[in-house]
Design a protein around this motif. Structure first.
Motif, PDB file in Angstrom:
ATOM      1  N   ILE A  99      72.404  53.232  40.409  1.00  0.00           N
ATOM      2  CA  ILE A  99      73.200  52.970  39.205  1.00  0.00           C
ATOM      3  C   ILE A  99      74.633  52.589  39.575  1.00  0.00           C
ATOM      4  O   ILE A  99      75.214  51.670  38.984  1.00  0.00           O
ATOM      5  CB  ILE A  99      73.161  54.199  38.276  1.00  0.00           C
ATOM      6  N   GLU A 100      75.184  53.258  40.558  1.00  0.00           N
ATOM      7  CA  GLU A 100      76.533  52.900  41.014  1.00  0.00           C
ATOM      8  C   GLU A 100      76.566  51.466  41.533  1.00  0.00           C
ATOM      9  O   GLU A 100      77.556  50.749  41.348  1.00  0.00           O
ATOM     10  CB  GLU A 100      76.993  53.872  42.092  1.00  0.00           C
ATOM     11  N   ALA A 101      75.482  51.047  42.182  1.00  0.00           N
ATOM     12  CA  ALA A 101      75.410  49.676  42.693  1.00  0.00           C
ATOM     13  C   ALA A 101      75.410  48.645  41.567  1.00  0.00           C
ATOM     14  O   ALA A 101      75.745  47.473  41.790  1.00  0.00           O
ATOM     15  CB  ALA A 101      74.158  49.504  43.555  1.00  0.00           C
ATOM     16  N   LEU A 102      75.039  49.088  40.372  1.00  0.00           N
ATOM     17  CA  LEU A 102      75.070  48.208  39.196  1.00  0.00           C
ATOM     18  C   LEU A 102      76.462  48.149  38.583  1.00  0.00           C
ATOM     19  O   LEU A 102      76.690  47.430  37.610  1.00  0.00           O
ATOM     20  CB  LEU A 102      74.065  48.687  38.145  1.00  0.00           C
ATOM     21  N   THR A 144      67.682  63.167  30.412  1.00  0.00           N
ATOM     22  CA  THR A 144      66.945  64.181  31.164  1.00  0.00           C
ATOM     23  C   THR A 144      65.691  63.541  31.766  1.00  0.00           C
ATOM     24  O   THR A 144      65.241  62.487  31.324  1.00  0.00           O
ATOM     25  CB  THR A 144      66.544  65.368  30.267  1.00  0.00           C
ATOM     26  N   GLY A 145      65.144  64.189  32.778  1.00  0.00           N
ATOM     27  CA  GLY A 145      63.963  63.621  33.427  1.00  0.00           C
ATOM     28  C   GLY A 145      64.226  62.231  33.961  1.00  0.00           C
ATOM     29  O   GLY A 145      63.347  61.370  33.972  1.00  0.00           O
ATOM     30  N   ALA A 146      65.446  62.027  34.455  1.00  0.00           N
ATOM     31  CA  ALA A 146      65.894  60.672  34.771  1.00  0.00           C
ATOM     32  C   ALA A 146      65.207  60.063  35.979  1.00  0.00           C
ATOM     33  O   ALA A 146      65.216  58.831  36.134  1.00  0.00           O
ATOM     34  CB  ALA A 146      67.406  60.662  34.980  1.00  0.00           C
ATOM     35  N   THR A 147      64.605  60.865  36.852  1.00  0.00           N
ATOM     36  CA  THR A 147      64.004  60.286  38.054  1.00  0.00           C
ATOM     37  C   THR A 147      62.562  59.854  37.842  1.00  0.00           C
ATOM     38  O   THR A 147      61.967  59.247  38.732  1.00  0.00           O
ATOM     39  CB  THR A 147      64.059  61.271  39.237  1.00  0.00           C
ATOM     40  N   ALA A 181      47.545  49.168  31.472  1.00  0.00           N
ATOM     41  CA  ALA A 181      48.607  50.156  31.327  1.00  0.00           C
ATOM     42  C   ALA A 181      49.935  49.440  31.118  1.00  0.00           C
ATOM     43  O   ALA A 181      50.141  48.314  31.587  1.00  0.00           O
ATOM     44  CB  ALA A 181      48.681  51.044  32.567  1.00  0.00           C
ATOM     45  N   GLY A 182      50.822  50.103  30.405  1.00  0.00           N
ATOM     46  CA  GLY A 182      52.162  49.565  30.249  1.00  0.00           C
ATOM     47  C   GLY A 182      52.998  49.846  31.482  1.00  0.00           C
ATOM     48  O   GLY A 182      52.622  50.626  32.361  1.00  0.00           O
ATOM     49  N   ARG A 183      54.144  49.207  31.556  1.00  0.00           N
ATOM     50  CA  ARG A 183      55.095  49.419  32.637  1.00  0.00           C
ATOM     51  C   ARG A 183      56.324  50.135  32.098  1.00  0.00           C
ATOM     52  O   ARG A 183      56.685  49.963  30.927  1.00  0.00           O
ATOM     53  CB  ARG A 183      55.517  48.082  33.266  1.00  0.00           C
ATOM     54  N   ALA A 184      56.951  50.920  32.951  1.00  0.00           N
ATOM     55  CA  ALA A 184      58.150  51.641  32.518  1.00  0.00           C
ATOM     56  C   ALA A 184      59.198  50.683  31.963  1.00  0.00           C
ATOM     57  O   ALA A 184      59.890  50.999  30.990  1.00  0.00           O
ATOM     58  CB  ALA A 184      58.721  52.435  33.687  1.00  0.00           C
ATOM     59  N   ALA A 185      59.296  49.507  32.563  1.00  0.00           N
ATOM     60  CA  ALA A 185      60.270  48.514  32.106  1.00  0.00           C
ATOM     61  C   ALA A 185      59.951  47.986  30.710  1.00  0.00           C
ATOM     62  O   ALA A 185      60.824  47.395  30.055  1.00  0.00           O
ATOM     63  CB  ALA A 185      60.347  47.345  33.090  1.00  0.00           C
ATOM     64  N   GLU A 186      58.710  48.208  30.248  1.00  0.00           N
ATOM     65  CA  GLU A 186      58.346  47.794  28.896  1.00  0.00           C
ATOM     66  C   GLU A 186      58.651  48.884  27.873  1.00  0.00           C
ATOM     67  O   GLU A 186      58.636  48.629  26.664  1.00  0.00           O
ATOM     68  CB  GLU A 186      56.863  47.440  28.836  1.00  0.00           C
ATOM     69  N   ALA A 195      64.023  56.539  35.005  1.00  0.00           N
ATOM     70  CA  ALA A 195      64.805  55.684  35.892  1.00  0.00           C
ATOM     71  C   ALA A 195      64.981  54.291  35.302  1.00  0.00           C
ATOM     72  O   ALA A 195      66.076  53.709  35.371  1.00  0.00           O
ATOM     73  CB  ALA A 195      64.123  55.592  37.254  1.00  0.00           C
ATOM     74  N   ALA A 196      63.916  53.744  34.708  1.00  0.00           N
ATOM     75  CA  ALA A 196      64.023  52.416  34.089  1.00  0.00           C
ATOM     76  C   ALA A 196      65.021  52.431  32.944  1.00  0.00           C
ATOM     77  O   ALA A 196      65.795  51.483  32.761  1.00  0.00           O
ATOM     78  CB  ALA A 196      62.647  51.964  33.599  1.00  0.00           C
ATOM     79  N   THR A 197      65.026  53.521  32.175  1.00  0.00           N
ATOM     80  CA  THR A 197      65.956  53.632  31.054  1.00  0.00           C
ATOM     81  C   THR A 197      67.385  53.791  31.550  1.00  0.00           C
ATOM     82  O   THR A 197      68.310  53.148  31.031  1.00  0.00           O
ATOM     83  CB  THR A 197      65.566  54.827  30.162  1.00  0.00           C
ATOM     84  N   ALA A 198      67.592  54.622  32.553  1.00  0.00           N
ATOM     85  CA  ALA A 198      68.934  54.817  33.089  1.00  0.00           C
ATOM     86  C   ALA A 198      69.513  53.518  33.639  1.00  0.00           C
ATOM     87  O   ALA A 198      70.682  53.183  33.387  1.00  0.00           O
ATOM     88  CB  ALA A 198      68.909  55.891  34.183  1.00  0.00           C
TER      89      ALA A 198
END
Length: 252
Positions: free
Chosen positions: A52-55, A14-17, A217-222, A22-25
Motif C-alpha cells: 500500500i505504501e508503494a501505491l 479488518t481481516g485485511a490480509t 468462482a469470482g475473484r477478489a478484485a471483482e 487485501a484487494a479492497t485495501a
C-alpha cells in the motif's frame, strides 16, 4: 486512471490480509484513502502495508483480534491518534467452520460467532463515535450468500452471517439520521484461500461452481469495487441494503 473517490477519507479494514481484504485495501489506497489495516496475521499485514505504501498511500498496520473489545479500543485509539477521524469501517474479518448442526463442536460454534458476529458488533460499537463525528460515515459489514440462503452445512458460519445481515439493517435504521450509513456485502463463491481449499476438495465436479449460473468462482478484485461503492458518495442514499456478488447463485 482512478477517480480518487476516497480522497481525504480514513478507512479501517479488518481481516485485511485475506483475499477480499487485501484487494479492497489496495483499491481504497488507489482511490485516495488513508488506511488503518488490521488482522491477526502480523507478517502478511506488514507485507500488505508495504504494498500500500508503494501505491503512495498513507497506511497504519495494527494487530486486531476482532472478538476482543480491548483490542478494538486499542485500534480506535490508533485511528484517533494518527488521523483524528474515521469515515469508513469495513468489517471483513471472518472464519468458517463447515460441519452441520450435529457435527459442530461447541467451542467451534463459539469461536465462529465470536469472530463473525460479535466481532462485527464490537467494531461498530467501538468505531461509531468517530464515524458519527465525521458527519459522513459508512460501515460495510461482510455477510455472505450463506447469510441469505441455507446450504445444509456450515451451521455456525450461516448463523453468524445471517446475524450480520440483520445487525447491519438495524444499525442502518439507528444511525440513518446521524450521518452514518450501514450496509452488508454478500459474496458468493470467491476464489480466496478460505474457499479454494473446499473447491480443491470437491475435485472436477465442484458443485458450488455448478450451482453458480456463471459457472465460475469470482475473484477478489471483482468484489472489492462493491466495498468502494458503499464507502464513497456514489452510495449516499444507500443504507440498510444487501449487495450480493455471487455470479447469480441466489437468483434461483
Amino acid at each position: 486512471m482512478t477517480t480518487r473517490r476516497l480522497a481525504g477519507r480514513v478507512a479501517l479494514i479488518t481481516g485485511a490480509t485475506g483475499g477480499i481484504g487485501a484487494a479492497t485495501a489496495e483499491l481504497f489506497a488507489r482511490e485516495g484513502a488513508r488506511l488503518v489495516i488490521t488482522d491477526v496475521a502480523d507478517g502478511p499485514l506488514r507485507d500488505l502495508a508495504r504494498r500500500i505504501e508503494a501505491l503512495g498511500a498513507e497506511v497504519v498496520a495494527a494487530r486486531l483480534d476482532v472478538s476482543s473489545a480491548r483490542e478494538w479500543a486499542e485500534a480506535i485509539t490508533v485511528v484517533r491518534e494518527r488521523f483524528g477521524t474515521l469515515n469508513v469501517l469495513v468489517n471483513l474479518a471472518g472464519i468458517v467452520d463447515w460441519p452441520g448442526i450435529e457435527d459442530t463442536a461447541e467451542d467451534a460454534w463459539d469461536r465462529v460467532i465470536d469472530v463473525n458476529q460479535k466481532g462485527t458488533w464490537l467494531g461498530m460499537k467501538a468505531a461509531m463515535p468517530l464515524l458519527r463525528a465525521s458527519g459522513n460515515g459508512s460501515v460495510i459489514n461482510t455477510s455472505s450468500v450463506l447469510g441469505l440462503v441455507g446450504s445444509g452445512s456450515a451451521a455456525a458460519y450461516q448463523a453468524s452471517k445471517g446475524a450480520v445481515r440483520l445487525l447491519s439493517k438495524t444499525a442502518a435504521v439507528e444511525y440513518a439520521c446521524q450521518g452514518v450509513r450501514v450496509n452488508s456485502v454478500h459474496p458468493g463463491v470467491i476464489a480466496t484461500p478460505m474457499i479454494q481449499e473446499i473447491l480443491d476438495e470437491q475435485g472436477d465436479r465442484q458443485p458450488d461452481i455448478q450451482r453458480t449460473p456463471m459457472r465460475r468462482a469470482g475473484r477478489a478484485a471483482e468484489v472489492a469495487p462493491a466495498y468502494l461503492f458503499l464507502a464513497c458518495d456514489d452510495s449516499s442514499f444507500v443504507t440498510g441494503s444487501e449487495l450480493v456478488i455471487d455470479g447469480g447463485l441466489t437468483a434461483h
